[in-house]
Design a protein around this motif. Structure first.
Motif, PDB file in Angstrom:
ATOM      1  N   MET A   1       0.767  -1.388   0.023  1.00  0.00           N
ATOM      2  CA  MET A   1      -0.246   0.129  -0.009  1.00  0.00           C
ATOM      3  C   MET A   1       1.173   1.078  -0.591  1.00  0.00           C
ATOM      4  N   GLN A   2       1.515   1.365   1.255  1.00  0.00           N
ATOM      5  CA  GLN A   2       2.600   1.957   1.031  1.00  0.00           C
ATOM      6  C   GLN A   2       3.785   2.398  -0.120  1.00  0.00           C
ATOM      7  N   ALA A   4       2.623   1.635  -3.295  1.00  0.00           N
ATOM      8  CA  ALA A   4       2.325   2.400  -4.483  1.00  0.00           C
ATOM      9  C   ALA A   4       1.559   3.795  -4.433  1.00  0.00           C
ATOM     10  N   GLU A   5       1.344   4.687  -2.872  1.00  0.00           N
ATOM     11  CA  GLU A   5       1.542   5.753  -2.537  1.00  0.00           C
ATOM     12  C   GLU A   5       2.709   6.190  -2.699  1.00  0.00           C
ATOM     13  N   CYS A  49      -3.869   2.517  -4.477  1.00  0.00           N
ATOM     14  CA  CYS A  49      -3.661   1.251  -3.473  1.00  0.00           C
ATOM     15  C   CYS A  49      -4.756   0.559  -5.089  1.00  0.00           C
ATOM     16  N   GLN A  50      -5.963   1.960  -5.269  1.00  0.00           N
ATOM     17  CA  GLN A  50      -6.994   1.238  -6.051  1.00  0.00           C
ATOM     18  C   GLN A  50      -6.784   0.863  -7.333  1.00  0.00           C
TER      19      GLN A  50
END
Length: 172
Positions: A1-2, A4-5, A49-50
């Motif tokens: 998740m991090q 992707a950000e 993350c989407q």
């Protein structure tokens, strides 16, 4: 998740001019464009993350921006609309006459209805396909084609229309 950000955050500076140009097309004002780009960047980082990795990042960002614009019609009050879309990054290789014509077309794009402005900008200026444009704006390909046709037709009329002048009270 991090991860992707971080990837989205790292890519944003290189895409800023494209994002701002599209935001200006939607809002019609410098301040409105700045606000919309800010909102888009914040949402893109939060929603990183989407993102489907198969979708090009710039296309996904335009989609995030369009959704933000659709949902944020109550942006802070803007200054008076300016008369043209900023030149930014595509002026360096053009000859003088081409730049004048492009500037004239960009001014006229601001006179189009909003739904035509966004389609004409994405397909005509940014070079996205009908399918990509439809996905970014959340509309059907047929709708893209009809808005593009109407927008191009309206631009053609606006640009080719001779200006009327008055001499001693008589229209020429």
């Amino acid at each position: 998740m991090q991860r992707a950000e971080d990837d989205v955050r790292d890519a944003l500076p290189a895409l800023y001019l494209k994002l701002r140009r599209f935001a200006f097309t939607l809002t019609g004002t410098e301040d409105g464009a700045d606000d919309l780009v800010q909102i888009t960047c914040e949402r893109a980082i939060r929603q990183a993350c989407q993102r489907d990795p198969a979708t090009p990042l710039v296309a996904w960002l335009y989609s995030v921006m369009n959704n933000a614009w659709e949902g944020e019609r109550e942006l802070p009050p803007n200054t008076e609309p300016v008369s043209e879309i900023p030149d930014h990054d595509y002026r360096s290789t053009m000859v003088f006459e081409d730049r004048l014509m492009l500037r004239s077309v960009r001014r006229k794009i601001l006179d189009l209805p909003e739904e035509q402005r966004s389609v004409v900008t994405l397909v005509g200026l940014e070079g996205f396909s009908y399918k990509e444009t439809a996905e970014m704006l959340g509309i059907r390909i047929g709708t893209v084609m009809s808005r593009l046709f109407r927008g191009r037709h309206a631009l053609s009329r606006m640009i080719d229309m001779p200006s009327r002048r008055s001499v001693a009270g008589q229209d020429l």
